[in-house]
Write a protein that holds these residues in place. Structure first.
Motif, PDB file in Angstrom:
ATOM      1  N   LEU A   1       0.878  -1.294   0.062  1.00  0.00           N
ATOM      2  CA  LEU A   1      -0.063  -0.162   0.102  1.00  0.00           C
ATOM      3  C   LEU A   1       0.775   1.243   0.216  1.00  0.00           C
ATOM      4  CD1 LEU A   1      -2.741   1.401   0.439  1.00  0.00           C
ATOM      5  CD2 LEU A   1      -2.714   1.402   2.764  1.00  0.00           C
TER       6      LEU A   1
ATOM      7  N   VAL B   1      -6.318   2.254  -3.798  1.00  0.00           N
ATOM      8  CA  VAL B   1      -6.145   2.233  -2.033  1.00  0.00           C
ATOM      9  C   VAL B   1      -7.283   1.446  -1.400  1.00  0.00           C
ATOM     10  CG1 VAL B   1      -6.063   3.699  -0.213  1.00  0.00           C
ATOM     11  CG2 VAL B   1      -4.879   4.166  -2.367  1.00  0.00           C
TER      12      VAL B   1
ATOM     13  N   LYS C   1      -7.019  -2.443  -1.664  1.00  0.00           N
ATOM     14  CA  LYS C   1      -5.795  -2.666  -0.813  1.00  0.00           C
ATOM     15  C   LYS C   1      -6.045  -2.644   0.618  1.00  0.00           C
ATOM     16  CE  LYS C   1      -1.769  -2.038  -3.800  1.00  0.00           C
ATOM     17  NZ  LYS C   1      -2.705  -1.950  -5.015  1.00  0.00           N
TER      18      LYS C   1
END
Length: 348
Positions: free
Chosen positions: A54, A123, A126
Protein backbone atom coordinates in the motif's frame (compact mmCIF):
# COMPACT_ATOMS: atom_id res chain seq x y z
CA UNK A 1 -16.94 -5.26 10.01
CA UNK A 2 -13.94 -6.22 12.11
CA UNK A 3 -14.91 -7.82 15.39
CA UNK A 4 -14.29 -5.62 18.41
CA UNK A 5 -12.96 -8.23 20.83
CA UNK A 6 -9.22 -7.72 21.14
CA UNK A 7 -8.94 -10.25 23.93
CA UNK A 8 -9.85 -12.99 21.48
CA UNK A 9 -6.75 -12.14 19.45
CA UNK A 10 -4.22 -12.48 22.16
CA UNK A 11 -5.48 -14.04 25.34
CA UNK A 12 -5.42 -17.40 23.63
CA UNK A 13 -1.67 -17.12 23.20
CA UNK A 14 -1.14 -16.99 26.95
CA UNK A 15 -2.16 -20.04 29.04
CA UNK A 16 -1.70 -23.76 28.54
CA UNK A 17 -1.84 -26.49 31.16
CA UNK A 18 -1.98 -30.25 30.86
CA UNK A 19 -4.51 -31.25 33.47
CA UNK A 20 -7.84 -29.68 32.47
CA UNK A 21 -8.64 -32.12 29.65
CA UNK A 22 -8.33 -35.91 29.36
CA UNK A 23 -4.91 -37.07 28.25
CA UNK A 24 -6.30 -38.59 25.06
CA UNK A 25 -7.68 -35.21 23.97
CA UNK A 26 -4.72 -33.04 24.92
CA UNK A 27 -2.67 -33.73 21.80
CA UNK A 28 -5.51 -32.70 19.47
CA UNK A 29 -6.37 -29.60 21.49
CA UNK A 30 -2.74 -28.54 21.76
CA UNK A 31 -2.25 -28.99 18.02
CA UNK A 32 -5.21 -26.75 17.25
CA UNK A 33 -3.97 -24.16 19.73
CA UNK A 34 -0.44 -24.16 18.28
CA UNK A 35 -1.78 -23.89 14.72
CA UNK A 36 -3.84 -20.89 15.76
CA UNK A 37 -0.73 -19.29 17.25
CA UNK A 38 1.07 -19.83 13.96
CA UNK A 39 -1.92 -18.27 12.23
CA UNK A 40 -1.57 -15.13 14.34
CA UNK A 41 2.12 -14.89 13.42
CA UNK A 42 1.27 -15.49 9.78
CA UNK A 43 -1.30 -12.72 9.99
CA UNK A 44 1.36 -10.29 11.14
CA UNK A 45 3.57 -11.34 8.25
CA UNK A 46 0.92 -11.07 5.54
CA UNK A 47 -0.48 -7.79 6.85
CA UNK A 48 2.97 -6.19 7.13
CA UNK A 49 3.73 -7.06 3.51
CA UNK A 50 0.34 -5.78 2.38
CA UNK A 51 0.88 -2.47 4.13
CA UNK A 52 4.28 -2.20 2.46
CA UNK A 53 2.52 -2.70 -0.89
CA UNK A 54 0.00 0.00 0.00
CA UNK A 55 2.83 2.36 0.86
CA UNK A 56 4.59 1.80 -2.44
CA UNK A 57 1.41 2.29 -4.48
CA UNK A 58 0.28 5.66 -3.14
CA UNK A 59 1.77 9.13 -2.84
CA UNK A 60 -1.06 10.34 -0.63
CA UNK A 61 0.53 11.74 2.56
CA UNK A 62 -2.46 10.55 4.59
CA UNK A 63 -1.97 7.00 3.34
CA UNK A 64 1.78 7.21 3.96
CA UNK A 65 1.40 8.48 7.52
CA UNK A 66 -1.30 5.97 8.45
CA UNK A 67 0.60 3.08 6.89
CA UNK A 68 3.74 3.88 8.87
CA UNK A 69 1.69 4.09 12.05
CA UNK A 70 0.05 0.75 11.25
CA UNK A 71 3.45 -0.89 10.69
CA UNK A 72 4.63 0.51 13.99
CA UNK A 73 1.62 -1.08 15.67
CA UNK A 74 2.31 -4.46 14.10
CA UNK A 75 5.92 -4.24 15.27
CA UNK A 76 4.67 -3.62 18.80
CA UNK A 77 2.58 -6.77 18.42
CA UNK A 78 5.68 -8.65 17.27
CA UNK A 79 7.39 -7.69 20.52
CA UNK A 80 4.44 -9.13 22.43
CA UNK A 81 4.53 -12.33 20.41
CA UNK A 82 8.26 -12.61 21.09
CA UNK A 83 7.50 -12.55 24.82
CA UNK A 84 4.87 -15.25 24.37
CA UNK A 85 7.12 -17.44 22.18
CA UNK A 86 9.83 -17.20 24.82
CA UNK A 87 7.48 -18.73 27.36
CA UNK A 88 6.35 -21.39 24.89
CA UNK A 89 9.96 -22.40 24.27
CA UNK A 90 10.66 -22.67 27.99
CA UNK A 91 7.51 -24.71 28.65
CA UNK A 92 5.98 -22.15 30.99
CA UNK A 93 2.85 -20.02 30.80
CA UNK A 94 4.03 -17.00 28.76
CA UNK A 95 4.55 -13.80 30.68
CA UNK A 96 1.47 -11.59 30.78
CA UNK A 97 3.50 -8.60 29.58
CA UNK A 98 3.07 -9.99 26.05
CA UNK A 99 -0.71 -9.71 26.10
CA UNK A 100 -1.16 -5.92 26.23
CA UNK A 101 1.68 -5.45 23.75
CA UNK A 102 -0.03 -7.61 21.14
CA UNK A 103 -3.44 -6.09 21.84
CA UNK A 104 -2.23 -2.49 21.77
CA UNK A 105 -0.25 -3.06 18.58
CA UNK A 106 -3.17 -4.59 16.72
CA UNK A 107 -5.46 -1.82 17.91
CA UNK A 108 -2.98 0.82 16.76
CA UNK A 109 -2.72 -0.75 13.32
CA UNK A 110 -6.50 -1.00 12.91
CA UNK A 111 -7.13 2.52 14.09
CA UNK A 112 -4.48 3.94 11.77
CA UNK A 113 -5.84 2.13 8.73
CA UNK A 114 -9.48 2.97 9.42
CA UNK A 115 -8.51 6.66 9.51
CA UNK A 116 -7.75 6.54 5.77
CA UNK A 117 -10.40 8.01 3.48
CA UNK A 118 -9.56 7.79 -0.19
CA UNK A 119 -11.40 7.95 -3.51
CA UNK A 120 -8.62 5.92 -5.13
CA UNK A 121 -10.11 2.51 -5.92
CA UNK A 122 -6.66 0.92 -5.77
CA UNK A 123 -6.17 2.20 -2.25
CA UNK A 124 -9.67 1.07 -1.32
CA UNK A 125 -9.02 -2.43 -2.62
CA UNK A 126 -5.70 -2.79 -0.79
CA UNK A 127 -7.19 -1.38 2.37
CA UNK A 128 -10.08 -3.84 2.24
CA UNK A 129 -7.61 -6.71 1.94
CA UNK A 130 -5.51 -5.47 4.85
CA UNK A 131 -8.52 -5.08 7.12
CA UNK A 132 -9.62 -8.60 6.18
CA UNK A 133 -6.15 -9.87 7.08
CA UNK A 134 -6.35 -8.16 10.47
CA UNK A 135 -9.73 -9.77 11.01
CA UNK A 136 -8.26 -13.14 10.07
CA UNK A 137 -5.59 -12.66 12.72
CA UNK A 138 -8.36 -12.03 15.22
CA UNK A 139 -10.18 -15.15 14.02
CA UNK A 140 -7.06 -17.24 14.67
CA UNK A 141 -7.05 -15.72 18.14
CA UNK A 142 -10.68 -16.77 18.57
CA UNK A 143 -9.73 -20.35 17.68
CA UNK A 144 -6.81 -20.28 20.06
CA UNK A 145 -8.79 -18.98 22.99
CA UNK A 146 -11.51 -21.61 22.56
CA UNK A 147 -8.94 -24.42 22.39
CA UNK A 148 -6.26 -23.23 24.82
CA UNK A 149 -8.91 -22.55 27.44
CA UNK A 150 -9.70 -26.27 27.44
CA UNK A 151 -6.14 -26.94 28.59
CA UNK A 152 -6.19 -24.47 31.44
CA UNK A 153 -6.64 -25.83 34.94
CA UNK A 154 -6.51 -22.48 36.75
CA UNK A 155 -9.38 -20.06 36.22
CA UNK A 156 -7.71 -17.53 38.48
CA UNK A 157 -4.71 -17.18 36.20
CA UNK A 158 -6.92 -16.93 33.12
CA UNK A 159 -9.21 -14.35 34.63
CA UNK A 160 -6.32 -12.17 35.77
CA UNK A 161 -4.96 -12.00 32.23
CA UNK A 162 -8.41 -11.28 30.80
CA UNK A 163 -8.94 -8.54 33.36
CA UNK A 164 -5.71 -6.88 32.28
CA UNK A 165 -6.95 -6.80 28.72
CA UNK A 166 -10.35 -5.48 29.72
CA UNK A 167 -8.91 -2.68 31.78
CA UNK A 168 -6.06 -1.51 29.58
CA UNK A 169 -7.02 -2.42 26.03
CA UNK A 170 -10.62 -1.34 25.56
CA UNK A 171 -10.04 0.15 22.12
CA UNK A 172 -11.57 -1.89 19.31
CA UNK A 173 -11.19 -2.63 15.62
CA UNK A 174 -13.71 -0.46 13.80
CA UNK A 175 -13.92 -0.62 10.03
CA UNK A 176 -15.17 2.76 8.82
CA UNK A 177 -13.70 2.87 5.33
CA UNK A 178 -16.07 2.34 2.42
CA UNK A 179 -14.56 -0.11 -0.04
CA UNK A 180 -15.67 -1.17 -3.50
CA UNK A 181 -13.48 -4.20 -4.18
CA UNK A 182 -13.71 -7.74 -2.88
CA UNK A 183 -11.09 -8.42 -0.23
CA UNK A 184 -8.61 -11.25 -0.54
CA UNK A 185 -9.37 -14.57 1.09
CA UNK A 186 -8.73 -15.01 4.77
CA UNK A 187 -5.84 -16.95 6.20
CA UNK A 188 -6.58 -20.30 7.80
CA UNK A 189 -5.68 -21.05 11.38
CA UNK A 190 -2.87 -23.37 10.38
CA UNK A 191 -1.22 -20.89 8.01
CA UNK A 192 2.38 -20.09 8.79
CA UNK A 193 5.20 -17.96 7.52
CA UNK A 194 7.17 -19.61 4.76
CA UNK A 195 10.88 -19.83 5.40
CA UNK A 196 13.75 -21.24 3.39
CA UNK A 197 16.58 -23.54 4.42
CA UNK A 198 18.53 -22.10 1.53
CA UNK A 199 22.17 -22.47 2.44
CA UNK A 200 22.74 -18.85 3.40
CA UNK A 201 26.00 -17.94 5.05
CA UNK A 202 26.40 -18.85 8.67
CA UNK A 203 26.70 -15.79 10.93
CA UNK A 204 28.46 -17.29 13.91
CA UNK A 205 25.74 -19.88 14.49
CA UNK A 206 28.02 -22.88 14.29
CA UNK A 207 27.58 -25.78 11.89
CA UNK A 208 24.16 -26.76 10.64
CA UNK A 209 22.83 -30.11 11.79
CA UNK A 210 24.52 -31.78 8.83
CA UNK A 211 24.80 -35.07 10.69
CA UNK A 212 21.18 -35.04 11.76
CA UNK A 213 18.93 -38.04 11.32
CA UNK A 214 16.30 -36.03 9.52
CA UNK A 215 13.94 -35.79 12.48
CA UNK A 216 11.30 -33.06 12.49
CA UNK A 217 13.14 -31.32 15.31
CA UNK A 218 16.37 -31.26 13.28
CA UNK A 219 14.53 -29.87 10.27
CA UNK A 220 12.78 -27.19 12.32
CA UNK A 221 16.05 -26.19 13.99
CA UNK A 222 17.81 -25.82 10.64
CA UNK A 223 14.88 -23.76 9.35
CA UNK A 224 15.21 -21.49 12.39
CA UNK A 225 18.95 -21.06 11.75
CA UNK A 226 18.18 -20.05 8.17
CA UNK A 227 15.66 -17.50 9.46
CA UNK A 228 18.29 -16.07 11.82
CA UNK A 229 20.75 -15.81 8.93
CA UNK A 230 18.36 -13.98 6.63
CA UNK A 231 17.47 -11.52 9.36
CA UNK A 232 21.14 -10.94 10.17
CA UNK A 233 21.91 -10.17 6.52
CA UNK A 234 19.12 -7.59 6.37
CA UNK A 235 20.15 -6.07 9.68
CA UNK A 236 23.69 -5.76 8.33
CA UNK A 237 22.19 -3.83 5.42
CA UNK A 238 20.28 -1.69 7.91
CA UNK A 239 23.52 -0.85 9.71
CA UNK A 240 25.15 -0.02 6.38
CA UNK A 241 22.48 2.44 5.24
CA UNK A 242 22.34 4.01 8.72
CA UNK A 243 25.73 5.58 8.05
CA UNK A 244 26.52 8.07 10.80
CA UNK A 245 23.28 7.40 12.67
CA UNK A 246 24.97 5.99 15.75
CA UNK A 247 21.71 5.14 17.53
CA UNK A 248 20.53 2.94 14.67
CA UNK A 249 23.99 1.45 14.28
CA UNK A 250 24.07 0.47 17.95
CA UNK A 251 20.56 -1.02 17.86
CA UNK A 252 21.39 -3.02 14.74
CA UNK A 253 24.57 -4.37 16.32
CA UNK A 254 22.65 -5.38 19.46
CA UNK A 255 20.09 -7.20 17.33
CA UNK A 256 22.76 -9.04 15.33
CA UNK A 257 24.57 -10.12 18.49
CA UNK A 258 21.31 -11.40 19.97
CA UNK A 259 20.48 -13.38 16.83
CA UNK A 260 23.96 -14.88 16.79
CA UNK A 261 23.38 -16.07 20.36
CA UNK A 262 19.99 -17.50 19.42
CA UNK A 263 21.43 -19.29 16.40
CA UNK A 264 24.16 -20.87 18.49
CA UNK A 265 21.67 -22.15 21.05
CA UNK A 266 18.83 -23.38 18.85
CA UNK A 267 20.73 -26.46 17.62
CA UNK A 268 21.37 -27.43 21.26
CA UNK A 269 17.77 -27.08 22.35
CA UNK A 270 17.18 -30.81 22.87
CA UNK A 271 20.39 -31.42 24.79
CA UNK A 272 21.04 -28.30 26.88
CA UNK A 273 18.44 -27.35 29.48
CA UNK A 274 19.09 -23.62 29.30
CA UNK A 275 19.15 -23.42 25.48
CA UNK A 276 15.40 -22.86 25.05
CA UNK A 277 15.41 -19.89 27.40
CA UNK A 278 18.53 -18.50 25.72
CA UNK A 279 16.90 -18.67 22.30
CA UNK A 280 13.70 -17.03 23.51
CA UNK A 281 15.41 -14.21 25.38
CA UNK A 282 17.80 -13.52 22.51
CA UNK A 283 14.95 -13.22 20.01
CA UNK A 284 13.12 -10.89 22.37
CA UNK A 285 16.26 -8.76 22.74
CA UNK A 286 16.66 -8.54 18.96
CA UNK A 287 13.01 -7.61 18.45
CA UNK A 288 13.14 -4.95 21.17
CA UNK A 289 16.30 -3.46 19.66
CA UNK A 290 14.70 -3.12 16.23
CA UNK A 291 11.50 -1.74 17.72
CA UNK A 292 13.51 1.02 19.41
CA UNK A 293 14.80 2.41 16.10
CA UNK A 294 13.05 5.62 15.07
CA UNK A 295 14.48 7.16 11.92
CA UNK A 296 13.13 9.66 9.39
CA UNK A 297 15.60 8.48 6.74
CA UNK A 298 13.62 6.66 4.04
CA UNK A 299 16.53 4.29 3.28
CA UNK A 300 16.83 3.32 6.94
CA UNK A 301 13.06 2.95 7.18
CA UNK A 302 12.98 0.60 4.18
CA UNK A 303 15.83 -1.54 5.51
CA UNK A 304 14.23 -1.64 8.95
CA UNK A 305 10.91 -2.82 7.52
CA UNK A 306 12.70 -5.67 5.74
CA UNK A 307 14.41 -6.68 8.98
CA UNK A 308 11.11 -6.55 10.85
CA UNK A 309 9.46 -8.89 8.37
CA UNK A 310 12.44 -11.23 8.83
CA UNK A 311 11.75 -11.17 12.56
CA UNK A 312 8.21 -12.40 11.93
CA UNK A 313 9.70 -15.36 10.03
CA UNK A 314 11.91 -16.02 13.05
CA UNK A 315 8.89 -16.03 15.38
CA UNK A 316 7.19 -18.58 13.14
CA UNK A 317 10.27 -20.78 12.85
CA UNK A 318 10.91 -20.75 16.59
CA UNK A 319 7.28 -21.49 17.40
CA UNK A 320 7.75 -24.61 15.25
CA UNK A 321 10.93 -25.45 17.17
CA UNK A 322 8.93 -25.26 20.39
CA UNK A 323 6.39 -27.68 18.94
CA UNK A 324 8.92 -30.13 17.47
CA UNK A 325 11.84 -29.97 19.90
CA UNK A 326 10.58 -29.30 23.43
CA UNK A 327 9.14 -31.92 25.81
CA UNK A 328 5.89 -29.98 26.16
CA UNK A 329 5.40 -29.58 22.36
CA UNK A 330 4.56 -25.91 22.79
CA UNK A 331 2.49 -26.49 25.90
CA UNK A 332 3.14 -25.89 29.59
CA UNK A 333 5.00 -28.31 31.80
CA UNK A 334 3.15 -29.35 34.98
CA UNK A 335 3.99 -26.99 37.82
CA UNK A 336 5.28 -24.27 35.50
CA UNK A 337 2.29 -21.97 35.34
CA UNK A 338 3.03 -18.28 35.77
CA UNK A 339 1.31 -16.24 38.41
CA UNK A 340 1.24 -12.49 38.65
CA UNK A 341 0.71 -9.83 36.01
CA UNK A 342 3.76 -8.48 34.21
CA UNK A 343 6.41 -10.76 35.69
CA UNK A 344 9.77 -9.74 34.33
CA UNK A 345 11.84 -12.88 34.78
CA UNK A 346 10.92 -15.28 31.97
CA UNK A 347 11.60 -18.96 31.94
CA UNK A 348 12.33 -19.41 35.62
Amino acid sequence: MVNSSLSAVVFALVALSASAVPVERRESVLSTCNNARLGVISGLNITSKSIEALLSSSNDPVVTSASHQALSGLQTSQGGVAIIVKGVLAGVTPDNAGVPAVANGLAEAAQALTSIYSNDTGVQSKLASILTQLNSTKSNGDTAISECAKLSSSSSNSSSSDSTLSNSNSSAFTETVTVTATATKTIGGAASVQTEADGALIFGFGRRASNSDGSQCDLSSVEAVSAFERATKDIQQLAKVAGSDNTTQAAAQTAMTALSTAGGAVLQIQNVTSAANTVGQSILDAQNSLNAINSTDSSVDSALNSAQIDMISILSAVQKVAIDCTPTAGGVAPGKRRRGIGALIWGH
